[in-house]
Design a protein around this motif. Structure first.
Motif, PDB file in Angstrom:
ATOM      1  N   LYS A  79       0.835  -1.207   0.000  1.00 51.33           N
ATOM      2  CA  LYS A  79       0.000   0.000   0.000  1.00 51.33           C
ATOM      3  C   LYS A  79       0.866   1.252   0.000  1.00 51.33           C
ATOM      4  O   LYS A  79       0.590   2.216  -0.723  1.00 51.33           O
ATOM      5  N   SER A  80       1.927   1.238   0.783  1.00 47.96           N
ATOM      6  CA  SER A  80       2.837   2.375   0.826  1.00 47.96           C
ATOM      7  C   SER A  80       3.588   2.526  -0.486  1.00 47.96           C
ATOM      8  O   SER A  80       3.808   3.638  -0.976  1.00 47.96           O
ATOM      9  N   ASN A  86      -6.072   4.243   0.734  1.00 49.21           N
ATOM     10  CA  ASN A  86      -7.198   3.414   1.135  1.00 49.21           C
ATOM     11  C   ASN A  86      -7.114   3.183   2.636  1.00 49.21           C
ATOM     12  O   ASN A  86      -6.439   2.270   3.096  1.00 49.21           O
ATOM     13  N   ASN A  87      -7.802   4.025   3.408  1.00 48.95           N
ATOM     14  CA  ASN A  87      -7.721   3.930   4.869  1.00 48.95           C
ATOM     15  C   ASN A  87      -8.950   3.243   5.462  1.00 48.95           C
ATOM     16  O   ASN A  87      -9.451   3.620   6.515  1.00 48.95           O
ATOM     17  N   PHE A  89      -9.037   0.456   6.786  1.00 53.00           N
ATOM     18  CA  PHE A  89      -8.624  -0.195   8.038  1.00 53.00           C
ATOM     19  C   PHE A  89      -9.087   0.610   9.250  1.00 53.00           C
ATOM     20  O   PHE A  89      -9.390   0.041  10.300  1.00 53.00           O
ATOM     21  N   ASP A  90      -9.162   1.942   9.096  1.00 50.59           N
ATOM     22  CA  ASP A  90      -9.572   2.815  10.211  1.00 50.59           C
ATOM     23  C   ASP A  90     -10.961   2.487  10.727  1.00 50.59           C
ATOM     24  O   ASP A  90     -11.278   2.734  11.893  1.00 50.59           O
ATOM     25  N   TYR A  91     -11.812   1.941   9.853  1.00 44.44           N
ATOM     26  CA  TYR A  91     -13.226   1.763  10.198  1.00 44.44           C
ATOM     27  C   TYR A  91     -13.551   0.320  10.563  1.00 44.44           C
ATOM     28  O   TYR A  91     -14.711  -0.097  10.481  1.00 44.44           O
ATOM     29  N   THR A  92     -12.554  -0.439  10.966  1.00 45.25           N
ATOM     30  CA  THR A  92     -12.784  -1.832  11.330  1.00 45.25           C
ATOM     31  C   THR A  92     -12.393  -2.075  12.783  1.00 45.25           C
ATOM     32  O   THR A  92     -11.582  -1.343  13.361  1.00 45.25           O
ATOM     33  N   SER A  93     -12.959  -3.121  13.351  1.00 46.87           N
ATOM     34  CA  SER A  93     -12.609  -3.488  14.728  1.00 46.87           C
ATOM     35  C   SER A  93     -11.178  -4.002  14.807  1.00 46.87           C
ATOM     36  O   SER A  93     -10.575  -3.999  15.890  1.00 46.87           O
ATOM     37  N   LEU A  94     -10.619  -4.419  13.661  1.00 46.24           N
ATOM     38  CA  LEU A  94      -9.237  -4.902  13.639  1.00 46.24           C
ATOM     39  C   LEU A  94      -8.266  -3.791  14.035  1.00 46.24           C
ATOM     40  O   LEU A  94      -7.257  -4.048  14.702  1.00 46.24           O
ATOM     41  N   PHE A 130      -1.009   8.115   7.104  1.00 47.15           N
ATOM     42  CA  PHE A 130      -1.375   9.527   7.143  1.00 47.15           C
ATOM     43  C   PHE A 130      -2.716   9.797   7.825  1.00 47.15           C
ATOM     44  O   PHE A 130      -3.333  10.835   7.602  1.00 47.15           O
ATOM     45  N   ALA A 131      -3.189   8.859   8.649  1.00 44.78           N
ATOM     46  CA  ALA A 131      -4.431   9.111   9.386  1.00 44.78           C
ATOM     47  C   ALA A 131      -4.229  10.309  10.315  1.00 44.78           C
ATOM     48  O   ALA A 131      -3.168  10.487  10.904  1.00 44.78           O
TER      49      ALA A 131
END
Length: 425
Positions: A79-80, A86-87, A89-94, A130-131
């Motif tokens: 991804k980098s 594509n962030n 991942f921010d919106y998952t419980s993981l 970059f979150a």
């Protein structure tokens, strides 16, 4: 089936009750599919559903934490390298599971698994690239772990790869964490200086260290003097790009990220150069060679890598708009000739036409200013009048004037212009 479809199918349909060895074989297979994907396929495969499946398999004991980290770390790396935001991942419980795992592991007084902690931090940072809602406690833990790896002076191949991944992850720290990120500038400067003396970093690791530093220069004004006069950014990036250019077979297009990583490293350098151009105020002497190097890369990429390079085409309009570049030097390097030839291309695309327009607008304004200042200061260096003649002869001056009606001066807003400029040209 596409590689993205194969990846999703094999992972979702994998057997239950796999032992650790079988799990690792599955992850190795999935990582091979990721290596084969192009950027669009990766965007398709790396989604919320994937992250939900991973945590479900972990909860059902069908995927160990160590094997999940192997997969997620590889996804974060790719991804980098592809430089997409594509962030999901921010919106998952993981994500929250990883935050807890990092904090719990870091707070262990005994039997702390340092390798696992480092892997967790690298996964977390690259997947949250970059979150801007980064918890301060997580930043402190991750930065401490990764700097410890990055400051390792050993020159073995294994150590170099470990430092490379640590610096890639470190470069993903959000620009919005300004106050906290300033704390690590001295360490990154030390890493760059040590490499310049001992050449202990890989090309990708060196670029990642610079990416972190350059992105902070717009907030830390004194940093620019260090970047330009002490670390010699322009000289270093020119040298790195020239070396990378020789490693690529420009006549053959390849998608594999791992095996053909030089092109992706060049892409990352282009992004870093763009950040430098937008923030720098200090002029150097070797900008002509610097611009010539970038132009050669774009010309070499014209046939087989254009889709990757065109996302950085705005770099030329940024250079023309920056006061650190003299118009005469840009012309001498061949920048104006390159743009004039490209705009006649039969495959001119809407996505980059706006940048042509901005480039010629700024060029016209700067040349007129140069001529006015020349008349007031006879000893001032004048940009070649031949540029004006070519612009007028080919009608670009008239085009720029006629476009004034709908092109906004704000450079951000001009990118969303809805007029079909390709047909107009």
């Amino acid at each position: 089936m596409s590689f993205a479809e194969k990846f999703s199918t094999i992972f979702s349909e994998s057997k239950h009750n796999l032992d650790n060895c079988e799990q690792k074989q599955l992850i190795d297979e999935l990582n091979c599919f990721i290596d084969e994907m192009d950027e669009e396929e990766m965007k398709s495969a790396i989604n919320i559903e994937l992250f939900n499946r991973i945590i479900k398999k972990m909860e059902e004991k069908n995927l160990s934490l160590e094997n999940a980290v192997l997969l997620l770390k590889h996804i974060g790396f790719c991804k980098s390298m592809c430089n997409f935001w594509n962030n999901l991942f921010d919106y998952t419980s993981l994500r929250f599971r990883f935050e807890k795992l990092i904090i719990d592991e870091s707070e262990k007084k005994e039997e702390r698994n340092e390798k696992l902690l480092i892997d967790l931090c690298e996964c977390y940072l690259t997947l949250r690239r970059f979150a801007n809602n980064f918890p301060d406690k997580l930043l402190t833990i991750c930065a401490s772990c990764l700097l410890k790896v990055s400051l390792n002076k050993e020159q073995s191949v294994k150590t170099q790869k470990e430092i490379e991944m640590a610096l890639i992850a470190f470069s993903c720290i959000s620009l919005w964490k300004v106050e906290e990120s300033q704390l690590y500038i001295d360490e990154i400067i030390e890493i760059i200086q040590h490499h310049q003396e001992h050449h202990n970093l890989t090309q990708l690791a060196y670029q990642s260290a610079w990416e972190f530093l350059i992105s902070r220069s717009s907030y830390e004004k004194s940093l620019e003097c260090v970047i330009v006069n002490e670390l010699h950014f322009v000289r270093e990036v020119t040298k790195e790009l020239e070396e990378l250019e020789k490693c690529v077979d420009w006549k053959k297009k390849e998608k594999r990220i791992m095996k053909y990583g030089e092109v992706y490293t060049i892409m990352r350098w282009c992004k870093t150069v763009e950040s430098f151009v937008l923030s720098a105020k200090t002029q150097e002497k070797d900008y002509v060679k610097f611009v010539e190097c970038i132009l050669r890369l774009f010309k070499s990429a014209r046939n087989n890598y254009w889709q990757m390079f065109k996302k950085h085409f705005k770099l030329f309009s940024h250079m023309m708009g920056s006061k650190i570049f003299d118009v005469y030097d840009l012309s001498k390097a061949g920048c104006v000739d390159f743009m004039l030839k490209e705009i006649h291309s039969p495959t001119l695309e809407e996505e980059i036409t706006t940048h042509f327009t901005i480039f010629f607008q700024i060029l016209s304004k700067r040349l007129k200013l140069e001529m006015k200042e020349k008349s007031e200061e006879p000893n001032r260096k004048l940009s070649p009048k031949e540029i004006f003649d070519v612009l007028e002869e080919d009608g670009y001056e008239d085009i720029m004037f006629s476009l004034q009606g709908f092109l906004l001066n704000n450079r951000f807003n001009v990118y969303i212009c809805s007029i079909n400029l390709c047909d107009y040209f």
